[in-house]
Scaffold this active site. Structure first.
Site, PDB file in Angstrom:
ATOM      1  N   LYS A   1      -8.211 -21.146  42.742  1.00  0.00           N
ATOM      2  CA  LYS A   1      -9.292 -20.188  42.948  1.00  0.00           C
ATOM      3  C   LYS A   1     -10.644 -20.871  43.070  1.00  0.00           C
ATOM      4  O   LYS A   1     -11.546 -20.675  42.271  1.00  0.00           O
ATOM      5  CB  LYS A   1      -9.358 -19.145  41.818  1.00  0.00           C
ATOM      6  CG  LYS A   1      -8.182 -18.240  41.752  1.00  0.00           C
ATOM      7  CD  LYS A   1      -8.501 -16.858  42.257  1.00  0.00           C
ATOM      8  CE  LYS A   1      -8.037 -15.802  41.292  1.00  0.00           C
ATOM      9  NZ  LYS A   1      -8.889 -15.549  40.190  1.00  0.00           N
TER      10      LYS A   1
ATOM     11  N   ASP B   1      -7.229 -21.573  35.604  1.00  0.00           N
ATOM     12  CA  ASP B   1      -8.097 -21.560  36.778  1.00  0.00           C
ATOM     13  C   ASP B   1      -8.939 -22.815  36.847  1.00  0.00           C
ATOM     14  O   ASP B   1      -9.065 -23.540  35.873  1.00  0.00           O
ATOM     15  CB  ASP B   1      -9.082 -20.385  36.657  1.00  0.00           C
ATOM     16  CG  ASP B   1      -8.437 -19.075  37.043  1.00  0.00           C
ATOM     17  OD1 ASP B   1      -7.306 -19.112  37.542  1.00  0.00           O
ATOM     18  OD2 ASP B   1      -9.078 -18.032  36.843  1.00  0.00           O
TER      19      ASP B   1
ATOM     20  N   GLU C   1      -5.828 -55.062  -8.170  1.00  0.00           N
ATOM     21  CA  GLU C   1      -5.882 -53.595  -8.122  1.00  0.00           C
ATOM     22  C   GLU C   1      -5.483 -53.064  -6.750  1.00  0.00           C
ATOM     23  O   GLU C   1      -4.726 -52.096  -6.637  1.00  0.00           O
ATOM     24  CB  GLU C   1      -7.312 -53.113  -8.444  1.00  0.00           C
ATOM     25  CG  GLU C   1      -7.749 -53.355  -9.871  1.00  0.00           C
ATOM     26  CD  GLU C   1      -6.884 -52.585 -10.869  1.00  0.00           C
ATOM     27  OE1 GLU C   1      -6.401 -51.493 -10.516  1.00  0.00           O
ATOM     28  OE2 GLU C   1      -6.677 -53.101 -11.986  1.00  0.00           O
TER      29      GLU C   1
ATOM     30  N   GLY D   1     -23.326 -24.373  32.945  1.00  0.00           N
ATOM     31  CA  GLY D   1     -23.898 -24.077  31.636  1.00  0.00           C
ATOM     32  C   GLY D   1     -22.952 -24.361  30.478  1.00  0.00           C
ATOM     33  O   GLY D   1     -21.738 -24.212  30.605  1.00  0.00           O
TER      34      GLY D   1
ATOM     35  N   MET E   1     -21.622 -16.091  40.751  1.00  0.00           N
ATOM     36  CA  MET E   1     -21.197 -16.572  42.077  1.00  0.00           C
ATOM     37  C   MET E   1     -22.344 -16.457  43.071  1.00  0.00           C
ATOM     38  O   MET E   1     -22.144 -16.107  44.227  1.00  0.00           O
ATOM     39  CB  MET E   1     -19.975 -15.779  42.569  1.00  0.00           C
ATOM     40  CG  MET E   1     -18.800 -15.940  41.641  1.00  0.00           C
ATOM     41  SD  MET E   1     -17.424 -14.863  42.006  1.00  0.00           S
ATOM     42  CE  MET E   1     -17.853 -13.387  41.103  1.00  0.00           C
TER      43      MET E   1
ATOM     44  N   THR F   1     -18.745 -14.715  28.081  1.00  0.00           N
ATOM     45  CA  THR F   1     -18.955 -14.709  29.527  1.00  0.00           C
ATOM     46  C   THR F   1     -20.087 -15.663  29.905  1.00  0.00           C
ATOM     47  O   THR F   1     -20.951 -15.981  29.075  1.00  0.00           O
ATOM     48  CB  THR F   1     -19.220 -13.271  30.017  1.00  0.00           C
ATOM     49  OG1 THR F   1     -19.198 -13.276  31.440  1.00  0.00           O
ATOM     50  CG2 THR F   1     -20.552 -12.735  29.519  1.00  0.00           C
TER      51      THR F   1
ATOM     52  N   ASP G   1     -15.100 -14.574  30.301  1.00  0.00           N
ATOM     53  CA  ASP G   1     -14.370 -13.418  29.771  1.00  0.00           C
ATOM     54  C   ASP G   1     -13.431 -12.923  30.872  1.00  0.00           C
ATOM     55  O   ASP G   1     -13.846 -12.795  32.022  1.00  0.00           O
ATOM     56  CB  ASP G   1     -15.363 -12.310  29.387  1.00  0.00           C
ATOM     57  CG  ASP G   1     -14.649 -11.120  28.790  1.00  0.00           C
ATOM     58  OD1 ASP G   1     -14.607 -11.026  27.566  1.00  0.00           O
ATOM     59  OD2 ASP G   1     -14.115 -10.288  29.571  1.00  0.00           O
TER      60      ASP G   1
HETATM   61  N1  SAH Z   1     -14.908 -14.438  34.097  1.00  0.00           N
HETATM   62  C1  SAH Z   1     -15.987 -15.356  34.238  1.00  0.00           C
HETATM   63  C2  SAH Z   1     -16.658 -15.263  35.584  1.00  0.00           C
HETATM   64  C3  SAH Z   1     -15.801 -15.672  36.724  1.00  0.00           C
HETATM   65  S1  SAH Z   1     -16.649 -15.574  38.219  1.00  0.00           S
HETATM   66  C4  SAH Z   1     -17.006 -15.128  33.108  1.00  0.00           C
HETATM   67  O1  SAH Z   1     -16.895 -14.149  32.381  1.00  0.00           O
HETATM   68  O2  SAH Z   1     -17.882 -15.969  32.951  1.00  0.00           O
HETATM   69  C5  SAH Z   1     -17.148 -17.221  38.450  1.00  0.00           C
HETATM   70  C6  SAH Z   1     -18.650 -17.349  38.344  1.00  0.00           C
HETATM   71  O3  SAH Z   1     -19.041 -17.379  36.984  1.00  0.00           O
HETATM   72  C7  SAH Z   1     -19.192 -18.657  38.893  1.00  0.00           C
HETATM   73  O4  SAH Z   1     -19.320 -18.626  40.295  1.00  0.00           O
HETATM   74  C8  SAH Z   1     -20.524 -18.740  38.209  1.00  0.00           C
HETATM   75  O5  SAH Z   1     -21.469 -17.898  38.780  1.00  0.00           O
HETATM   76  C9  SAH Z   1     -20.194 -18.158  36.854  1.00  0.00           C
HETATM   77  N2  SAH Z   1     -19.918 -19.227  35.866  1.00  0.00           N
HETATM   78  C10 SAH Z   1     -18.786 -19.406  35.185  1.00  0.00           C
HETATM   79  N3  SAH Z   1     -18.906 -20.455  34.330  1.00  0.00           N
HETATM   80  C11 SAH Z   1     -20.145 -20.930  34.494  1.00  0.00           C
HETATM   81  C12 SAH Z   1     -20.881 -21.985  33.906  1.00  0.00           C
HETATM   82  N4  SAH Z   1     -20.344 -22.775  32.953  1.00  0.00           N
HETATM   83  N5  SAH Z   1     -22.153 -22.198  34.304  1.00  0.00           N
HETATM   84  C13 SAH Z   1     -22.712 -21.417  35.250  1.00  0.00           C
HETATM   85  N6  SAH Z   1     -22.052 -20.400  35.827  1.00  0.00           N
HETATM   86  C14 SAH Z   1     -20.801 -20.151  35.467  1.00  0.00           C
END
Ligand code: SAH
Length: 478
Positions: free
Chosen positions: A272, A250, A22, A414, A385, A333, A305
């Site tokens: 950056k 980035d 088969e 995170g 930041m 975000t 975002d």
């Molecule tokens: N546009 C991005 C933010 C850019 S500024 C947004 O909307 O999330 C970059 C900052 O975002 C970092 O310094 C930190 O404070 C935060 N950030 C981005 N990703 C992160 C993650 N995975 N865990 C913790 N903080 C984070």
């Protein structure tokens, strides 16, 4: 990859199948579908093979396998007998003559494995789990079957029919690719799927006649890639990522997300990192314009975002001023992603009626914020930041009346496999951070809602790597 996937032409080429049961019958059908000149050797044949022999579709040697059955002109061999001694004998001979050999259900003896096949002739989709689980491969194929209508084969026929004509019209490969993408995703495909072939061909011919051969203006997709977990991308982000031929990204964009962009897309790192800007913002803005003008579809991938502390607004301002078409795709975000994965609801009827996102890093390097407002009770404040300025943030909040007992959380990377959450109070957070310094990027959350984490934490970073695999798999299925 354990195996390199290829498609071999075995039309009219001699292929040997050892075994007549088969399983062998199923393999015979596969080989015959691909046009093989099939030789079967087995003492007995199961009814389906018997029929193939009687109709002259296969050649048949009615006896046990002999070493001399393996000859140098064979394109491939499949051993499908239940006897391992016979299978081993076939393998040894095949390997001695360097002929590709497959022993059914014995991946370790095989020099090639047979994938699970979805046949939408001439479109063929082959699925392999590297021999790990044929059942899983079959399940994936079943999913694909429902996603890829049988009419895809007819669509491919149209491509074959008009291929030379389209090639002659568009000498530039990029314009040609775009023309085909329009055809295969638009009205022509719709007509093929609904069975209106003549109509489909008419529309294709009209589009071909009307098409402008000059390289048209490209487009920029400003895409939020979310905080790290690829599973958090939107469908639209994924679709545009797979469409774009240039990716400008980035530092915050996770490698697992970058892997979801088109394989042949050109990748440009725009950097950056704090203090180590690889490209200046103005240079990024003009690069995007230049690429789109050259006809590229550019995905500008940003962490989180694009419109939240992402300078996305500045980038599209330049595009808008230069008349370059663009789209913006929101992303999750960091505050939403990190809070969700840390088990900290950002608002809660008992603790916080508002939430504020603030940047702890201002244009001129200072942290000149409205501290009175940020120190009000019944709210959550999320600092982006924030790690570098943590001491200053803490000092200003306390000076403006926030109690030192106020719960706080620092979320490192995170939503990723390296997520770590340090919780404490405004009073003791510096000690906790000194004890176990977090890695960037980090987010600082201030508010009573942090206490909810004790009950609501759910995400275990260690299980994340598996989830990424699932995300990739799902992406392949889309
Ligand atoms: N546009 C991005 C933010 C850019 S500024 C947004 O909307 O999330 C970059 C900052 O975002 C970092 O310094 C930190 O404070 C935060 N950030 C981005 N990703 C992160 C993650 N995975 N865990 C913790 N903080 C984070």
């Amino acid at each position: 990859m354990d195996y390199f996937p290829i498609f071999i032409d075995i039309r009219k080429k001699p292929c040997l199948l050892v075994g007549g049961g088969e399983v062998a019958s199923r393999k015979a059908n596969l080989l015959l579908n691909a046009g093989a000149d099939l030789i079967v050797v087995a003492p007995k044949l199961a009814p389906p093979l018997q029929k193939l022999w009687e109709t002259g579709t296969i050649r048949y040697l009615a006896r046990p396998f002999l070493d001399t059955d393996v000859t140098a002109d064979l394109s491939l061999i499949i051993a499908a007998t239940p006897h391992s001694a016979v299978n081993n004998q076939v393998v040894n001979r095949a390997k001695a003559l360097n002929i590709p050999i497959n022993v059914v259900d014995h991946p370790s003896d095989c020099s090639f494995i047979v994938p699970s096949i979805l046949d939408r002739y001439p479109v063929t989709v082959a699925v392999s789990t590297g021999g790990a689980s044929p059942v899983l491969a079959r399940l994936i194929r079943a999913r694909l079957e429902s996603l890829i209508p049988a009419a895809y084969g007819r669509l491919a026929d149209i491509c074959t029919k008009y291929r030379e004509q389209v090639k002659a019209k568009f000498r530039n490969t990029e314009t040609r690719r775009r023309f085909w993408e329009r055809i295969l995703q638009g009205g022509v495909a719709d007509r093929v799927f609904s069975g209106h072939m003549q109509d489909a061909e008419k529309v294709l011919e009209q589009s071909l006649a009307a098409a402008d051969n000059s390289l048209e203006m490209g487009e920029v997709y400003l895409v939020g890639a979310g905080p790290g977990d690829p599973d958090l991308l939107t469908f639209r982000a994924l679709r545009l990522m797979q469409q774009a031929d240039v990716v400008v990204y980035d530092r915050l964009v996770a490698p697992a997300i970058l892997d979801l962009t088109r394989r042949d897309a050109k990748r440009i790192y725009a950097g950056k990192e704090r203090q180590h800007h690889v490209m200046r913002q103005e240079d990024i803005n003009s690069l995007l314009t230049k690429l789109a003008r050259a006809g590229h579809r550019v995905v500008r991938l940003k962490g989180g975002d694009p419109f939240i502390f992402g300078r996305g607004g500045e980038e599209i301002e330049t595009l808008a001023a230069e008349g370059v078409p663009f789209q913006v795709v929101p992303g999750i975000t960091a505050a939403s992603g990190c809070a969700a994965y840390a088990g900290i609801p950002l608002t809660h009827r008992d603790y916080a009626q508002s939430v504020t996102f603030v940047t702890g890093h201002l244009k001129d390097g200072t942290i000149n914020l409205n501290w009175t407002q940020l120190s009000q009770p019944q709210q959550t404040v999320v600092f982006y930041m924030g790690l570098v300025g943590l001491a200053v943030i803490r000092h200003n909040l306390i000076t403006n009346g926030v109690p030192t007992t106020m719960p706080v959380a620092l979320v490192q990377q995170g939503t990723t496999p390296s997520q770590k959450v340090i919780t404490g109070t405004l009073g003791n957070i510096m000690d906790a951070v000194a004890l176990d310094p977090p890695q960037p990027p980090t987010l600082f959350i201030v508010g009573e809602v942090v206490t909810l984490r004790d009950r609501l934490a759910w995400f275990e970073p260690s299980s994340q790597s598996q989830r990424c695999v699932v995300a990739e798999m799902r992406n392949e299925l889309l």
